[in-house]
Scaffold this active site. Structure first.
Site, short mmCIF file in Angstrom:
data_model
loop_
_atom_site.label_atom_id
_atom_site.label_comp_id
_atom_site.label_asym_id
_atom_site.label_seq_id
_atom_site.Cartn_x
_atom_site.Cartn_y
_atom_site.Cartn_z
N SER A 11 -10.98 -6.56 7.74
CA SER A 11 -12.14 -6.14 6.95
C SER A 11 -12.63 -7.35 6.19
O SER A 11 -11.81 -8.13 5.68
CB SER A 11 -11.76 -5.10 5.90
OG SER A 11 -11.68 -3.85 6.45
N ARG A 34 -0.16 2.86 12.64
CA ARG A 34 -0.72 1.56 12.28
C ARG A 34 -0.75 1.25 10.79
O ARG A 34 -1.39 0.30 10.36
CB ARG A 34 -2.13 1.44 12.87
CG ARG A 34 -3.07 2.46 12.32
CD ARG A 34 -4.34 2.58 13.12
NE ARG A 34 -5.24 3.44 12.37
CZ ARG A 34 -6.22 2.98 11.60
NH1 ARG A 34 -6.46 1.69 11.52
NH2 ARG A 34 -6.98 3.81 10.93
N HIS A 35 -0.08 2.08 9.98
CA HIS A 35 -0.02 1.81 8.55
C HIS A 35 1.41 1.56 8.10
O HIS A 35 2.31 2.32 8.44
CB HIS A 35 -0.57 2.99 7.75
CG HIS A 35 -2.06 3.14 7.86
ND1 HIS A 35 -2.65 3.93 8.81
CD2 HIS A 35 -3.06 2.56 7.16
CE1 HIS A 35 -3.97 3.86 8.67
NE2 HIS A 35 -4.25 3.03 7.69
N ARG A 49 0.85 -1.19 0.00
CA ARG A 49 0.00 0.00 0.00
C ARG A 49 0.89 1.24 0.00
O ARG A 49 1.70 1.41 0.92
CB ARG A 49 -0.88 0.06 1.25
CG ARG A 49 -1.74 -1.17 1.49
CD ARG A 49 -3.13 -1.02 0.91
NE ARG A 49 -3.83 -2.29 0.94
CZ ARG A 49 -4.90 -2.55 1.71
NH1 ARG A 49 -5.35 -1.62 2.52
NH2 ARG A 49 -5.49 -3.73 1.66
N ARG A 70 -0.83 -5.98 12.61
CA ARG A 70 -1.80 -5.34 13.50
C ARG A 70 -2.29 -6.31 14.57
O ARG A 70 -2.53 -5.90 15.71
CB ARG A 70 -2.99 -4.83 12.71
CG ARG A 70 -2.65 -3.57 11.97
CD ARG A 70 -3.91 -2.78 11.70
NE ARG A 70 -3.59 -1.71 10.75
CZ ARG A 70 -4.52 -1.00 10.14
NH1 ARG A 70 -5.79 -1.22 10.36
NH2 ARG A 70 -4.16 -0.04 9.31
N GLU A 88 -8.89 -1.49 14.13
CA GLU A 88 -9.26 -2.48 13.12
C GLU A 88 -8.13 -3.48 12.84
O GLU A 88 -7.00 -3.08 12.59
CB GLU A 88 -9.62 -1.74 11.83
CG GLU A 88 -9.92 -2.66 10.67
CD GLU A 88 -9.88 -1.92 9.32
OE1 GLU A 88 -10.29 -0.75 9.26
OE2 GLU A 88 -9.42 -2.54 8.36
N GLU A 96 0.88 4.09 1.15
CA GLU A 96 0.31 5.00 2.13
C GLU A 96 1.09 6.31 2.12
O GLU A 96 2.32 6.31 2.07
CB GLU A 96 0.37 4.40 3.54
CG GLU A 96 -0.31 3.04 3.69
CD GLU A 96 -1.83 3.13 3.74
OE1 GLU A 96 -2.36 4.26 3.70
OE2 GLU A 96 -2.47 2.05 3.78
#
Ligand code: ATP
Ligand code: AMO
Length: 470
Positions: free
Chosen positions: A396, A247-248, A239, A444, A393, A241
């Protein structure tokens, strides 16, 4: 070969036995010219070894040699196990000593280290106490740790963290295999973005535009169209980001699941439920030493979750919004929850239901990806869910649209160039079963299970918007 003993396994029952260990020199404390205490560490566990001048066995020369060894050098120690009268403090320090008869240096480390492992292993409280006592120590910051990650990895907490990570992955695989899932591997070089949006790494694939996979989403669904019934994948996820958060990461490990659904998307949530309770149980039962080592440096409350026959708590998005409202927090009932309201909801749930682990489902359709199935009775909502640990989270998931015309329409509505995912959409034209699945961020899970404050602590060599080395 000779019989080697692991430092981790040294115990008072081995009193009077001669053992041979290999480890690193953590500290050396000479007392006069005739005695030296050498603390030897192996895989995060330490033992105090004592070198005392003894005629015929240990010379003053040997004590001098020991005293000259640099920290982190690798040594072989042979000696007799003794049990000191006073108990030894420290969770990872063994309750025995080794009276050295032989000491070899296998390989030496440079004399000055960028990180002192003992300092790097201290908790915040221990640092404060040491500073108050006027001890000399260096606070090791995150960047220094990551720049010299191989030294940082040697702390007991880090030895624990990455063993926990391995166990999560291991139980994930074992559980799913036992439930009839097949492990697959999907390509990481793909023609279009799999999650839409901007956070995608673009690259040139021999003259064609390509992306690094943001998830195995499209291909894991295609494997369902190919009749594998139930699949899982453990692999890298990329990703791009932009922002630097706790948290990423730009590269993380995805634990992905996809499965046929017979009647209802709750079948997918049932798998999440039993899978994660199995993972948490196994961490608590089989990784006690690791959790203790982590907790010593980063104290945390054990995760509260429903064990045994009690199903994991499931709340609808609407119920979540209502709980927030009652607590005085207004959120858009058809928007997404931001990090802050997610966290707040986590606190409210923990207080009301006594669990740090729960599922929030039936999200507004507008905040979910194009492939998400709308609710049959109210298309403003969707057959989707997120799963939270301590208000953050970790998962998902959703039921997917399996009708190709509708899928293409949804992609277009979400601003996706349908041409770039045409082979995916075409896969549904040959008869696709109803199906759903979910994606988990491994880093995570470990971060939140242990209540760590930063995802970089649970990635061996983290990749974030500013870091691509080491
Ligand atoms: P998912 O992709 O499933 O949503 P995620 O955990 O990466 O997983 P994001 O979409 O990135 O979640 O964001 C979820 C929420 O977290 C967003 O609603 C947003 O409020 C918040 N968030 C995301 N990125 C940031 C950031 N860089 N800084 C602060 N908050 C953020
Ligand atoms: P999502 O985008 O929510 O869903 O990702 C799934 C899980 O991956 C983790 N995660 C991250 N971890 C670290 N760094 C990041 N930048 C990052 N982004 C996400 C989170 C998140 O819950 N295809 C869907 C899954 C599905 O429906 O099957 C997906 O990718 O733990």
């Amino acid at each position: 070969g000779r019989q080697w003993t692991k430092v981790e396994l040294l115990a008072p029952v081995m009193r009077d036995q001669v053992v041979l260990i290999r480890g690193r020199v953590q500290t050396i404390r000479p007392v006069g010219k005739k005695i030296a205490f050498v603390v030897v560490r192996e895989r995060g566990f330490t033992v105090q070894c004592v070198l005392t001048v003894k005629p015929e066995l240990v010379s003053a020369q040997m004590v001098k040699f020991a005293t000259s060894l640099s920290k982190e050098s690798i040594v072989d120690v042979e000696g007799v196990v003794t049990v000191p009268e006073k108990p030894i403090t420290g969770a990872t320090q063994q309750q025995v000593e080794v009276q050295i008869s032989k000491l070899y240096c296998v390989n030496k480390a440079v004399p000055t280290l960028p990180i002192n492992i003992e300092d790097a292993a201290r908790s915040d409280v221990e640092i404060e106490q040491a500073l108050e006592k006027g001890e000399q120590l260096v606070r090791v910051n995150q960047d220094t740790r990551l720049n010299y990650r191989i030294l940082d990895m040697r702390t007991p907490a880090n030895q624990g963290i990455f063993r926990i990570q391995c166990q999560v992955e291991n139980i994930f695989r074992q559980f799913l295999l036992s439930e009839g899932f097949v492990g697959i591997h999907t390509p990481k070089l793909i023609g279009g973005s799999s999650e839409g949006g901007s956070a995608v790494f673009r690259l040139d694939y021999k003259g064609q535009p390509a992306c690094l996979a943001q998830s195995p989403q499209l291909h894991k669904q295609m494997a369902i169209c190919g009749d594998f019934g139930r699949v899982f994948e453990i692999g890298p996820v990329f990703r791009a980001e932009d922002s630097f958060t706790h948290r990423h990461l730009c590269e993380f490990t995805g634990l992905d699941v996809e499965m046929e659904i017979k009647e209802h998307y709750s079948e997918v949530m049932d798998i999440v439920d039993r899978l994660f309770v199995t993972i948490f149980d196994s961490l608590n039962d089989k990784c006690k030493k690791e959790l203790e080592a982590i907790g010593r440096q980063y104290p945390f409350e054990p995760l509260k979750y429903f064990r045994g026959d009690k199903k994991t708590l499931r709340l609808t998005f609407e119920e979540g919004v209502q709980m927030l409202k009652e607590a005085g927090i207004e959120v858009d009932p058809f928007g997404d929850l931001n990090t802050e309201s997610e966290r707040k909801l986590g606190q409210l749930v923990a207080k009301k239901y006594g669990t740090d682990f729960y599922i929030l489902h039936k999200y507004p359709l507008a905040v979910r990806p194009f492939y998400t199935m709308p609710c049959y009775d109210n298309p403003a909502y969707s057959n989707s869910f997120d799963v939270f640990i301590r208000g953050e989270e970790i998962i998902s998931g959703a039921q997917r649209v399996h009708v190709p015309e509708f899928l293409a329409k949804r992609a277009e509505e979400c601003g996706i160039d349908v041409k770039t995912i045409s082979t995916y959409i075409d896969s549904f034209r040959y008869g696709a079963p109803p199906h759903g699945g979910f994606g988990v961020g491994l880093e995570r899970v470990v971060m939140l299970f242990c209540a760590l404050n930063n995802i970089r602590k649970t990635s061996l060599f983290p990749r974030d918007p500013q870091r691509i080395a080491p």
